[in-house]
Motif scaffolding. Structure first.
Motif, mmCIF file in Angstrom:
data_model
loop_
_atom_site.group_PDB
_atom_site.id
_atom_site.type_symbol
_atom_site.label_atom_id
_atom_site.label_comp_id
_atom_site.label_asym_id
_atom_site.label_seq_id
_atom_site.Cartn_x
_atom_site.Cartn_y
_atom_site.Cartn_z
ATOM 1 N N ILE A 84 -5.109 8.298 16.224
ATOM 2 C CA ILE A 84 -4.173 8.719 15.175
ATOM 3 C C ILE A 84 -3.460 7.494 14.610
ATOM 4 C CG2 ILE A 84 -2.127 10.105 14.686
ATOM 5 C CD1 ILE A 84 -2.955 11.961 16.953
ATOM 6 N N GLY A 85 -3.451 7.395 13.279
ATOM 7 C CA GLY A 85 -2.929 6.187 12.655
ATOM 8 C C GLY A 85 -3.846 5.026 12.949
ATOM 9 N N CYS A 86 -5.153 5.261 12.823
ATOM 10 C CA CYS A 86 -6.166 4.297 13.277
ATOM 11 C C CYS A 86 -6.241 3.053 12.415
ATOM 12 C CB CYS A 86 -7.534 4.969 13.309
ATOM 13 S SG CYS A 86 -8.154 5.441 11.673
ATOM 14 N N GLY A 87 -5.745 3.106 11.156
ATOM 15 C CA GLY A 87 -5.897 1.974 10.259
ATOM 16 C C GLY A 87 -7.366 1.641 10.077
ATOM 17 N N GLY A 88 -7.688 0.360 10.109
ATOM 18 C CA GLY A 88 -9.074 -0.066 9.976
ATOM 19 C C GLY A 88 -9.820 -0.144 11.292
ATOM 20 N N ALA A 89 -9.256 0.440 12.353
ATOM 21 C CA ALA A 89 -9.880 0.447 13.693
ATOM 22 C C ALA A 89 -9.993 -0.958 14.277
ATOM 23 C CB ALA A 89 -11.249 1.132 13.654
ATOM 24 N N ALA A 90 -8.915 -1.721 14.186
ATOM 25 C CA ALA A 90 -8.919 -3.073 14.745
ATOM 26 C C ALA A 90 -9.141 -3.052 16.251
ATOM 27 C CB ALA A 90 -7.599 -3.772 14.419
ATOM 28 N N ASP A 91 -8.713 -1.993 16.929
ATOM 29 C CA ASP A 91 -8.914 -1.904 18.372
ATOM 30 C C ASP A 91 -10.383 -1.633 18.692
ATOM 31 O OD1 ASP A 91 -8.641 0.594 17.194
ATOM 32 O OD2 ASP A 91 -7.065 1.295 18.548
ATOM 33 N N PHE A 92 -11.012 -0.689 18.023
ATOM 34 C CA PHE A 92 -12.438 -0.439 18.228
ATOM 35 C C PHE A 92 -13.278 -1.670 17.889
ATOM 36 C CE2 PHE A 92 -10.804 3.873 17.471
ATOM 37 C CZ PHE A 92 -11.465 4.621 18.446
ATOM 38 N N GLN A 93 -12.829 -2.437 16.902
ATOM 39 C CA GLN A 93 -13.597 -3.571 16.391
ATOM 40 C C GLN A 93 -13.754 -4.683 17.407
ATOM 41 O OE1 GLN A 93 -15.422 -3.945 13.944
ATOM 42 N NE2 GLN A 93 -15.565 -6.111 13.391
ATOM 43 N N HIS A 128 -15.972 11.031 13.000
ATOM 44 C CA HIS A 128 -15.417 12.007 12.065
ATOM 45 C C HIS A 128 -14.103 11.444 11.547
ATOM 46 C CE1 HIS A 128 -18.178 15.200 13.606
ATOM 47 N NE2 HIS A 128 -18.076 14.458 14.706
ATOM 48 N N ILE A 129 -13.847 11.586 10.247
ATOM 49 C CA ILE A 129 -12.598 11.082 9.692
ATOM 50 C C ILE A 129 -11.767 12.229 9.144
ATOM 51 C CG2 ILE A 129 -13.556 8.811 9.181
ATOM 52 C CD1 ILE A 129 -13.718 9.620 6.249
ATOM 53 N N VAL A 130 -10.465 12.101 9.338
ATOM 54 C CA VAL A 130 -9.511 13.092 8.844
ATOM 55 C C VAL A 130 -8.405 12.338 8.115
ATOM 56 C CG1 VAL A 130 -7.937 14.965 9.425
ATOM 57 C CG2 VAL A 130 -10.007 14.608 10.803
ATOM 58 N N CYS A 131 -8.247 12.591 6.837
ATOM 59 C CA CYS A 131 -7.234 11.908 6.037
ATOM 60 C C CYS A 131 -6.076 12.864 5.764
ATOM 61 C CB CYS A 131 -7.836 11.425 4.718
ATOM 62 S SG CYS A 131 -6.715 10.392 3.746
ATOM 63 N N GLY A 132 -4.875 12.448 6.144
ATOM 64 C CA GLY A 132 -3.721 13.291 5.887
ATOM 65 C C GLY A 132 -2.588 12.991 6.837
ATOM 66 N N ASP A 133 -1.490 13.759 6.736
ATOM 67 C CA ASP A 133 -0.343 13.537 7.619
ATOM 68 C C ASP A 133 -0.715 13.952 9.045
ATOM 69 O OD1 ASP A 133 1.045 16.281 8.418
ATOM 70 O OD2 ASP A 133 0.306 16.488 6.370
ATOM 71 N N ARG A 190 0.818 -1.209 0.000
ATOM 72 C CA ARG A 190 0.000 0.000 0.000
ATOM 73 C C ARG A 190 0.855 1.263 0.000
ATOM 74 N NH1 ARG A 190 -5.167 -0.912 0.052
ATOM 75 N NH2 ARG A 190 -5.587 1.304 0.392
ATOM 76 N N GLY A 191 2.186 1.079 0.009
ATOM 77 C CA GLY A 191 3.070 2.228 -0.143
ATOM 78 C C GLY A 191 3.567 2.852 1.139
ATOM 79 N N TYR A 192 3.234 2.286 2.282
ATOM 80 C CA TYR A 192 3.733 2.825 3.549
ATOM 81 C C TYR A 192 3.838 1.687 4.564
ATOM 82 C CZ TYR A 192 -1.214 2.668 4.950
ATOM 83 O OH TYR A 192 -2.500 2.256 5.217
ATOM 84 N N PRO A 193 4.810 1.756 5.485
ATOM 85 C CA PRO A 193 4.971 0.682 6.469
ATOM 86 C C PRO A 193 3.844 0.688 7.493
ATOM 87 C CG PRO A 193 6.512 2.469 6.907
ATOM 88 C CD PRO A 193 5.853 2.790 5.606
ATOM 89 N N ILE A 212 -3.569 8.185 6.954
ATOM 90 C CA ILE A 212 -3.189 8.681 5.626
ATOM 91 C C ILE A 212 -3.848 7.881 4.508
ATOM 92 C CG2 ILE A 212 -0.970 9.582 6.406
ATOM 93 C CD1 ILE A 212 0.345 7.094 5.141
ATOM 94 N N ASP A 213 -4.519 6.785 4.877
ATOM 95 C CA ASP A 213 -5.064 5.856 3.883
ATOM 96 C C ASP A 213 -6.599 5.970 3.863
ATOM 97 O OD1 ASP A 213 -5.983 3.504 2.512
ATOM 98 O OD2 ASP A 213 -4.073 2.519 2.940
ATOM 99 N N LYS A 214 -7.156 6.415 2.746
ATOM 100 C CA LYS A 214 -8.601 6.596 2.640
ATOM 101 C C LYS A 214 -9.362 5.284 2.812
ATOM 102 C CE LYS A 214 -8.469 10.698 -0.341
ATOM 103 N NZ LYS A 214 -8.826 11.254 -1.675
ATOM 104 N N GLN A 215 -8.804 4.192 2.294
ATOM 105 C CA GLN A 215 -9.486 2.904 2.421
ATOM 106 C C GLN A 215 -9.492 2.413 3.864
ATOM 107 O OE1 GLN A 215 -7.576 1.008 -1.385
ATOM 108 N NE2 GLN A 215 -9.408 -0.170 -0.890
ATOM 109 N N ALA A 216 -8.414 2.690 4.588
ATOM 110 C CA ALA A 216 -8.381 2.341 6.013
ATOM 111 C C ALA A 216 -9.463 3.110 6.759
ATOM 112 C CB ALA A 216 -7.002 2.660 6.596
#
Length: 328
Positions: free
Chosen positions: A168-177, A212-217, A105-108, A193-197
């Motif tokens: 921050i850096g929530c990914g797919g919210a595996a913790d909330f899940q 609320h979602i915020v996409c960016g650095d 996906r282009g980032y670690p 930073i990942d819209k699909q996440a």
């Protein structure tokens, strides 16, 4: 009677001229033999599950034990990587290990890889070598520590509900899940930073709370998120494993000054120094994290303007990762 394998992974070229000079200081023959044994085992996997399981663990540890005799600076060196190439090729047939090496996906630390870590892996029902390598990689302590910190983050956030949470850096919210209904009545701001996440994370939470979602650095996103604050807790997950000290200090300063309420907290994690799986991670999986000691973390938190007296550092059950909380 088993048929001979139809494909044989090539063994290292023992006469390679470009290794002669650089490897004179180490016993390359021993590592060469370990790689050959490793490849031979996984080409001829036993069909009995118990034999396959114990043999996989034995071969992985034998290879890593040999690598551990080298200085860490040698693990990723070209001459070592050339010797390891057949074993690395086998590892790369595992979907999980291939993702670690390529980060498609282009980032670690991408969210799809984190989803694999969160799920773990059951023992394979096949005798395919790559399946057993994947099982090993997803069930060692280095994978378990990731699941442990996801659970820790979840419990920390649950303690504030209903409240205002910034992830921050929530990914797919595996913790909330783990149990998303626990966040009913909360306001949750998700940053990645990942819209699909973010789309996956929002889907998992939106029926339970105000999302609320915020996409960016990270730093720009913190400023955009502050309108939804102040926050009772800010969770940064494993983000800091990939960031240098200066960047972490700047992020923590932003959180302290802009979004954290009085009495709120910041929760984050960091892989600890002394990690015995580091040799496999760096030499084989090319998975490089920034390991830190407690002293390193205390210095970072102090430089960010927090009172060291408000800092709590513990270890997860594996002992491999720091669990850090700072109270405002």
């Amino acid at each position: 009677m088993r048929e001979a394998p139809t494909s044989v992974i090539p063994l290292p070229d023992r006469e390679s001229e470009d290794m002669d000079e650089t490897l004179g200081r180490t016993d390359t023959g021993r590592l060469d033999r370990k790689v050959a044994e490793f490849c031979r085992y996984f080409e001829l996997m036993p069909s009995d599950p118990a034999a396959a399981m114990h043999g996989t663990v034995a071969q992985m540890h034998a290879l890593c034990s040999e690598l551990a005799t080298l200085p860490p600076t040698e693990w990723s060196a070209p001459h070592t990587q050339k010797l390891l190439a057949p074993a690395i090729n086998l590892h790369s047939q595992s979907n999980f290990v291939r993702r670690l090496r390529e980060w498609p996906r282009g980032y670690p630390g991408d969210f799809e890889t984190v989803e694999l870590l969160a799920a773990g892996s059951r023992p394979p029902t096949t005798n395919r070598g790559a399946d057993w390598i994947e099982w090993y990689a997803l069930n060692t302590a280095i994978a378990q520590q990731h699941r442990n910190k996801i659970l820790w983050q979840y419990l920390k956030m649950c303690a504030t509900t209903p409240g205002r949470i910034l992830s921050i850096g929530c990914g797919g919210a595996a913790d909330f899940q783990i149990a998303p209904h626990r966040f009913t009545g909360s306001t949750v701001v998700l940053v990645d930073i990942d819209k699909q996440a973010l789309a996956l994370a929002e889907e998992r939470l939106r029926r339970y709370c105000d999302v609320h979602i915020v996409c960016g650095d990270v730093r720009r996103s913190i400023r955009r998120a502050q309108d939804e604050g102040p926050f009772d807790i800010v969770v940064c997950g494993g983000l800091f494993d990939y960031l240098d000290d200066r960047t972490i200090v700047l992020i923590l300063k932003e959180l302290r000054q802009r979004v954290l309420r009085a009495g709120g907290s910041v929760a984050f994690t960091n892989i600890a120094t002394g990690n015995p799986f580091r040799v496999w991670m760096e030499a084989i999986a090319d998975w490089k994290l920034i390991h830190r000691s407690e002293a390193d973390i205390r210095d970072i938190v102090t430089d960010a303007g927090f009172d060291p007296a408000d800092l709590s550092i513990a270890r997860d059950a594996t002992g491999l990762t720091h669990l850090i909380e700072i109270s405002a």
